[in-house]
Design a protein around this motif. Structure first.
Motif, PDB file in Angstrom:
ATOM      1  N   TYR A 122       0.997  -1.399   0.150  1.00 10.48           N
ATOM      2  CA  TYR A 122       0.046   0.006   0.043  1.00 10.48           C
ATOM      3  C   TYR A 122       0.757   1.185  -0.103  1.00 10.48           C
ATOM      4  CZ  TYR A 122      -4.142  -2.733   0.977  1.00 10.48           C
ATOM      5  OH  TYR A 122      -5.221  -3.805   1.033  1.00 10.48           O
ATOM      6  N   SER A 123       2.120   1.317   0.349  1.00 14.34           N
ATOM      7  CA  SER A 123       2.924   2.272   0.535  1.00 14.34           C
ATOM      8  C   SER A 123       3.218   2.764  -1.122  1.00 14.34           C
ATOM      9  CB  SER A 123       4.304   1.876   1.316  1.00 14.34           C
ATOM     10  OG  SER A 123       4.776   1.069   0.616  1.00 14.34           O
ATOM     11  N   LYS A 124       3.009   2.091  -1.830  1.00 13.07           N
ATOM     12  CA  LYS A 124       3.433   2.544  -3.313  1.00 13.07           C
ATOM     13  C   LYS A 124       2.010   3.300  -3.779  1.00 13.07           C
ATOM     14  CE  LYS A 124       6.872  -1.064  -3.821  1.00 13.07           C
ATOM     15  NZ  LYS A 124       7.422  -2.128  -4.968  1.00 13.07           N
ATOM     16  N   LEU A 125       0.951   3.268  -3.198  1.00 10.05           N
ATOM     17  CA  LEU A 125       0.001   3.988  -3.770  1.00 10.05           C
ATOM     18  C   LEU A 125       0.285   5.534  -4.221  1.00 10.05           C
ATOM     19  CD1 LEU A 125      -2.899   2.533  -1.573  1.00 10.05           C
ATOM     20  CD2 LEU A 125      -2.777   2.680  -4.112  1.00 10.05           C
ATOM     21  N   LYS A 126       0.235   6.306  -5.127  1.00 12.49           N
ATOM     22  CA  LYS A 126       0.563   7.508  -5.224  1.00 12.49           C
ATOM     23  C   LYS A 126      -0.053   8.478  -5.081  1.00 12.49           C
ATOM     24  CE  LYS A 126       3.553   5.821  -9.119  1.00 12.49           C
ATOM     25  NZ  LYS A 126       3.686   5.723 -10.359  1.00 12.49           N
ATOM     26  N   ARG A 127       0.077   9.692  -4.531  1.00 14.50           N
ATOM     27  CA  ARG A 127      -0.678  10.769  -4.329  1.00 14.50           C
ATOM     28  C   ARG A 127      -1.486  11.365  -5.461  1.00 14.50           C
ATOM     29  NH1 ARG A 127       0.357  16.620  -3.568  1.00 14.50           N
ATOM     30  NH2 ARG A 127      -0.999  17.304  -2.294  1.00 14.50           N
ATOM     31  N   THR A 128      -2.735  11.775  -5.284  1.00  7.60           N
ATOM     32  CA  THR A 128      -3.693  11.961  -6.427  1.00  7.60           C
ATOM     33  C   THR A 128      -4.301  13.252  -6.352  1.00  7.60           C
ATOM     34  OG1 THR A 128      -3.955   9.249  -6.858  1.00  7.60           O
ATOM     35  CG2 THR A 128      -5.452  10.890  -7.905  1.00  7.60           C
ATOM     36  N   VAL A 129      -4.272  14.102  -7.376  1.00  4.07           N
ATOM     37  CA  VAL A 129      -4.675  15.251  -7.281  1.00  4.07           C
ATOM     38  C   VAL A 129      -5.596  15.348  -8.675  1.00  4.07           C
ATOM     39  CG1 VAL A 129      -4.398  17.848  -7.390  1.00  4.07           C
ATOM     40  CG2 VAL A 129      -2.695  16.405  -5.974  1.00  4.07           C
ATOM     41  N   THR A 130      -6.961  15.978  -8.345  1.00  7.60           N
ATOM     42  CA  THR A 130      -7.797  16.205  -9.450  1.00  7.60           C
ATOM     43  C   THR A 130      -8.177  17.719  -9.567  1.00  7.60           C
ATOM     44  OG1 THR A 130      -9.639  15.827  -7.960  1.00  7.60           O
ATOM     45  CG2 THR A 130      -8.957  13.756  -9.313  1.00  7.60           C
ATOM     46  N   ILE A 131      -8.065  17.986 -10.922  1.00 13.09           N
ATOM     47  CA  ILE A 131      -8.143  19.682 -10.800  1.00 13.09           C
ATOM     48  C   ILE A 131      -9.215  19.656 -11.886  1.00 13.09           C
ATOM     49  CG2 ILE A 131      -7.246  21.627 -11.822  1.00 13.09           C
ATOM     50  CD1 ILE A 131      -4.342  20.631 -11.133  1.00 13.09           C
ATOM     51  N   ASN A 132     -10.544  20.547 -11.418  1.00 13.88           N
ATOM     52  CA  ASN A 132     -11.509  20.516 -12.264  1.00 13.88           C
ATOM     53  C   ASN A 132     -12.103  22.130 -12.542  1.00 13.88           C
ATOM     54  OD1 ASN A 132     -12.879  17.636 -11.946  1.00 13.88           O
ATOM     55  ND2 ASN A 132     -12.420  18.517  -9.769  1.00 13.88           N
ATOM     56  N   LEU A 133     -11.650  22.509 -13.778  1.00 16.25           N
ATOM     57  CA  LEU A 133     -11.918  23.828 -14.431  1.00 16.25           C
ATOM     58  C   LEU A 133     -13.322  23.874 -15.030  1.00 16.25           C
ATOM     59  CD1 LEU A 133      -8.389  23.967 -16.319  1.00 16.25           C
ATOM     60  CD2 LEU A 133      -9.121  25.629 -14.561  1.00 16.25           C
TER      61      LEU A 133
END
Length: 310
Positions: A122-133
């Motif tokens: 689970y430590s390999k799960l990557k930080r995820t960012v969503t950007i909605n314009l």
């Protein structure tokens, strides 16, 4: 000389709307436009100095064809991973489909889960960012155009559960109404995306920002390509049809809701009228079977009304 040629070309070429999701993907979601994407991300995230994103890798870039252009539900998001292994999903959404928050969380979850392979830790799960314009207002109660969400504790806003998720909503109609700060890179990018900006103002904006200038040069090249323009027009038509379908659906829903409301209101009014008649007859001493017969009510209902009013 190059500056004058850029202005001349801009005046001659049919300039496409950069907020069209197909064109937006071309401007920010391909290898040749990577620098523009990096600049836009840094502006939205407010990253400066050593914290700035230096490089990104664009993933799952969908090449638009006629079938996809006509697809009224198709998504043309930009998926990218930065040099520090953070995943980004950038979406330009022109229409309010009444599901923006859940939609954003759904795709963010898919990206997060997909960031590891089966059997990975689970430590390999990557930080995820969503950007909605968004080209519409989402949060009616707020006037701020940029809203960011994290997973904080309800009682202690300094306690962050994890920084694995980050969601941004940028509401363009709110931005258009506020005072602009030309020293702010995010303000410059959002101004650039405004298709109704006077040409001389756009040129002044572009000339003061090298990243905007590169993006505009690419947009003009794309606008002059017949096949790209044909797909752009097909996508514009598809988006207009989707807007019309949504508007018709809302109107129909309101009409049906009003009709049902009126029906329920009439039913409720008639029921209350029967109760009032039954109360009046009880006060005058009429027998329960007669009251039930004249009002159309069940005798047990009449008995309940008598007990309630004694």
């Amino acid at each position: 000389m190059k500056e004058s040629m850029t202005k001349l070309t801009s005046a001659m070429v049919r300039r496409m709307n950069p907020k069209n999701d197909f064109i937006f993907q071309k401007l920010f979601g391909e290898e040749e436009s990577k620098e523009s994407l990096i600049s836009l991300l840094n502006a939205i995230l407010g990253l400066e100095g050593e914290k700035r994103i230096r490089d990104v890798q664009v993933k799952e870039n969908k090449q638009l064809n006629k079938k996809m252009a006509d697809d009224k539900t198709g998504r043309l998001d930009i998926f990218a991973e930065s040099d520090d292994q953070v995943l980004y999903d950038i979406e330009m959404q022109l229409t309010d489909q009444r599901n923006m928050a859940r939609r954003s969380l759904f795709y963010m979850s898919k990206m997060y889960i997909g960031s590891v392979k089966q059997g990975d830790d689970y430590s390999k799960l990557k930080r995820t960012v969503t950007i909605n314009l968004l080209d519409f207002r989402l949060f009616q109660e707020r006037e701020a155009f940029h809203t960011t969400f994290h997973l904080y504790d309800d009682r202690d806003k300094t306690l962050l559960l994890t920084d694995a998720f980050e969601v941004h909503f940028l509401e363009l109609p709110k931005f258009e109404r506020m005072e602009k700060d030309m020293s702010n890179p995010l303000h410059r990018w959002l101004l650039y995306l405004t298709e109704h900006m006077p040409e001389h103002e756009r040129q002044e904006l572009i000339e003061r920002d090298p990243d905007l200038k590169k993006t505009e040069e690419l947009l003009l090249r794309l606008s002059g390509d017949e096949e790209t323009y044909r797909l752009y027009e097909a996508r514009e038509h598809s988006l207009m049809e989707r807007n019309s379908l949504i508007a018709d659906g809302v109107a129909k829903g309101l009409e049906e809701g009003l009709e049902k409301g009126m029906e329920k209101g009439m039913e409720k009014g008639m029921e209350q009228g029967k109760i009032d008649v039954a109360k009046n007859m009880l006060e005058k001493g009429f027998e329960l079977p007669l009251i039930a017969e004249l009002t159309g009510m069940d005798i047990e209902q009449v008995r309940a009304i008598r007990e309630t009013n004694t």
